[in-house]
Design a protein around this motif. Structure first.
Motif, PDB file in Angstrom:
ATOM      1  N   GLY A   1       0.794  -1.223   0.000  1.00  0.00           N
ATOM      2  CA  GLY A   1       0.000   0.000   0.000  1.00  0.00           C
ATOM      3  C   GLY A   1       0.825   1.270   0.000  1.00  0.00           C
ATOM      4  O   GLY A   1       0.494   2.243  -0.678  1.00  0.00           O
ATOM      5  N   ARG A   2       1.918   1.275   0.758  1.00  0.00           N
ATOM      6  CA  ARG A   2       2.767   2.469   0.807  1.00  0.00           C
ATOM      7  C   ARG A   2       3.387   2.751  -0.558  1.00  0.00           C
ATOM      8  O   ARG A   2       3.525   3.897  -0.977  1.00  0.00           O
ATOM      9  N   LYS A   3       3.761   1.689  -1.248  1.00  0.00           N
ATOM     10  CA  LYS A   3       4.351   1.843  -2.582  1.00  0.00           C
ATOM     11  C   LYS A   3       3.306   2.390  -3.556  1.00  0.00           C
ATOM     12  O   LYS A   3       3.604   3.273  -4.366  1.00  0.00           O
TER      13      LYS A   3
ATOM     14  N   ARG B   1      -6.409  10.976  -4.471  1.00  0.00           N
ATOM     15  CA  ARG B   1      -7.012   9.645  -4.373  1.00  0.00           C
ATOM     16  C   ARG B   1      -8.288   9.569  -5.213  1.00  0.00           C
ATOM     17  O   ARG B   1      -8.536   8.570  -5.893  1.00  0.00           O
ATOM     18  N   SER B   2      -9.063  10.632  -5.209  1.00  0.00           N
ATOM     19  CA  SER B   2     -10.311  10.657  -5.988  1.00  0.00           C
ATOM     20  C   SER B   2     -10.041  10.593  -7.491  1.00  0.00           C
ATOM     21  O   SER B   2     -10.694   9.848  -8.217  1.00  0.00           O
ATOM     22  N   ARG B   3      -9.075  11.384  -7.946  1.00  0.00           N
ATOM     23  CA  ARG B   3      -8.724  11.388  -9.381  1.00  0.00           C
ATOM     24  C   ARG B   3      -8.177  10.026  -9.801  1.00  0.00           C
ATOM     25  O   ARG B   3      -8.511   9.517 -10.871  1.00  0.00           O
ATOM     26  N   PHE B   4      -7.331   9.454  -8.971  1.00  0.00           N
ATOM     27  CA  PHE B   4      -6.768   8.130  -9.240  1.00  0.00           C
ATOM     28  C   PHE B   4      -7.881   7.091  -9.345  1.00  0.00           C
ATOM     29  O   PHE B   4      -7.894   6.265 -10.262  1.00  0.00           O
ATOM     30  N   ALA B   5      -8.837   7.156  -8.441  1.00  0.00           N
ATOM     31  CA  ALA B   5      -9.961   6.218  -8.467  1.00  0.00           C
ATOM     32  C   ALA B   5     -10.748   6.355  -9.771  1.00  0.00           C
ATOM     33  O   ALA B   5     -11.110   5.352 -10.395  1.00  0.00           O
ATOM     34  N   ARG B   6     -10.986   7.592 -10.192  1.00  0.00           N
ATOM     35  CA  ARG B   6     -11.719   7.796 -11.455  1.00  0.00           C
ATOM     36  C   ARG B   6     -10.943   7.240 -12.643  1.00  0.00           C
ATOM     37  O   ARG B   6     -11.515   6.587 -13.517  1.00  0.00           O
ATOM     38  N   LEU B   7      -9.635   7.488 -12.688  1.00  0.00           N
ATOM     39  CA  LEU B   7      -8.812   6.976 -13.788  1.00  0.00           C
ATOM     40  C   LEU B   7      -8.800   5.453 -13.826  1.00  0.00           C
ATOM     41  O   LEU B   7      -8.739   4.848 -14.893  1.00  0.00           O
TER      42      LEU B   7
ATOM     43  N   LYS C   1      -8.559   1.383   0.478  1.00  0.00           N
ATOM     44  CA  LYS C   1      -8.348   0.024   0.988  1.00  0.00           C
ATOM     45  C   LYS C   1      -7.015  -0.541   0.494  1.00  0.00           C
ATOM     46  O   LYS C   1      -6.232  -1.085   1.264  1.00  0.00           O
ATOM     47  N   ALA C   2      -6.739  -0.374  -0.786  1.00  0.00           N
ATOM     48  CA  ALA C   2      -5.489  -0.874  -1.370  1.00  0.00           C
ATOM     49  C   ALA C   2      -4.285  -0.156  -0.767  1.00  0.00           C
ATOM     50  O   ALA C   2      -3.285  -0.785  -0.436  1.00  0.00           O
ATOM     51  N   GLU C   3      -4.399   1.158  -0.610  1.00  0.00           N
ATOM     52  CA  GLU C   3      -3.289   1.929  -0.045  1.00  0.00           C
ATOM     53  C   GLU C   3      -3.039   1.597   1.426  1.00  0.00           C
ATOM     54  O   GLU C   3      -1.939   1.800   1.930  1.00  0.00           O
ATOM     55  N   ASN C   4      -4.050   1.096   2.086  1.00  0.00           N
ATOM     56  CA  ASN C   4      -3.910   0.706   3.489  1.00  0.00           C
ATOM     57  C   ASN C   4      -3.475  -0.746   3.638  1.00  0.00           C
ATOM     58  O   ASN C   4      -3.445  -1.279   4.744  1.00  0.00           O
TER      59      ASN C   4
END
Length: 71
Positions: free
Chosen positions: A5-7, A19-25, A35-38
């Motif tokens: 997740g840290r990577k 995080r929101s923009r990444f989720a949309r992409l 969840k993935a980042e954690n």
């Protein structure tokens, strides 16, 4: 599948993505990215979507192997 997740977060920030923009992409819900980042388990399909979005944003190949947890 458990990923580093840290990577993932470091790569997202390197790409200059919220995080929101990444989720949309990645065509995912923001909570799934969180969840993935954690370091929580996510599906292989989710990891594939995340790596594809990172590859496009960073203009370099990011693979599932790049995000696997080092044991």
């Amino acid at each position: 599948m458990q990923i580093a997740g840290r990577k993932l977060k470091a790569l997202r920030l390197q790409a200059g993505l919220s995080r929101s923009r990444f989720a949309r992409l990645a065509d995912l819900d923001r909570s799934t990215v969180e969840k993935a980042e954690n370091g929580k388990g996510v599906s292989e399909l989710t990891v594939a979507k995340l790596t594809k979005a990172l590859s496009v944003s960073l203009k370099s190949d990011v693979s599932i192997e790049d995000l696997k947890v080092d044991v």
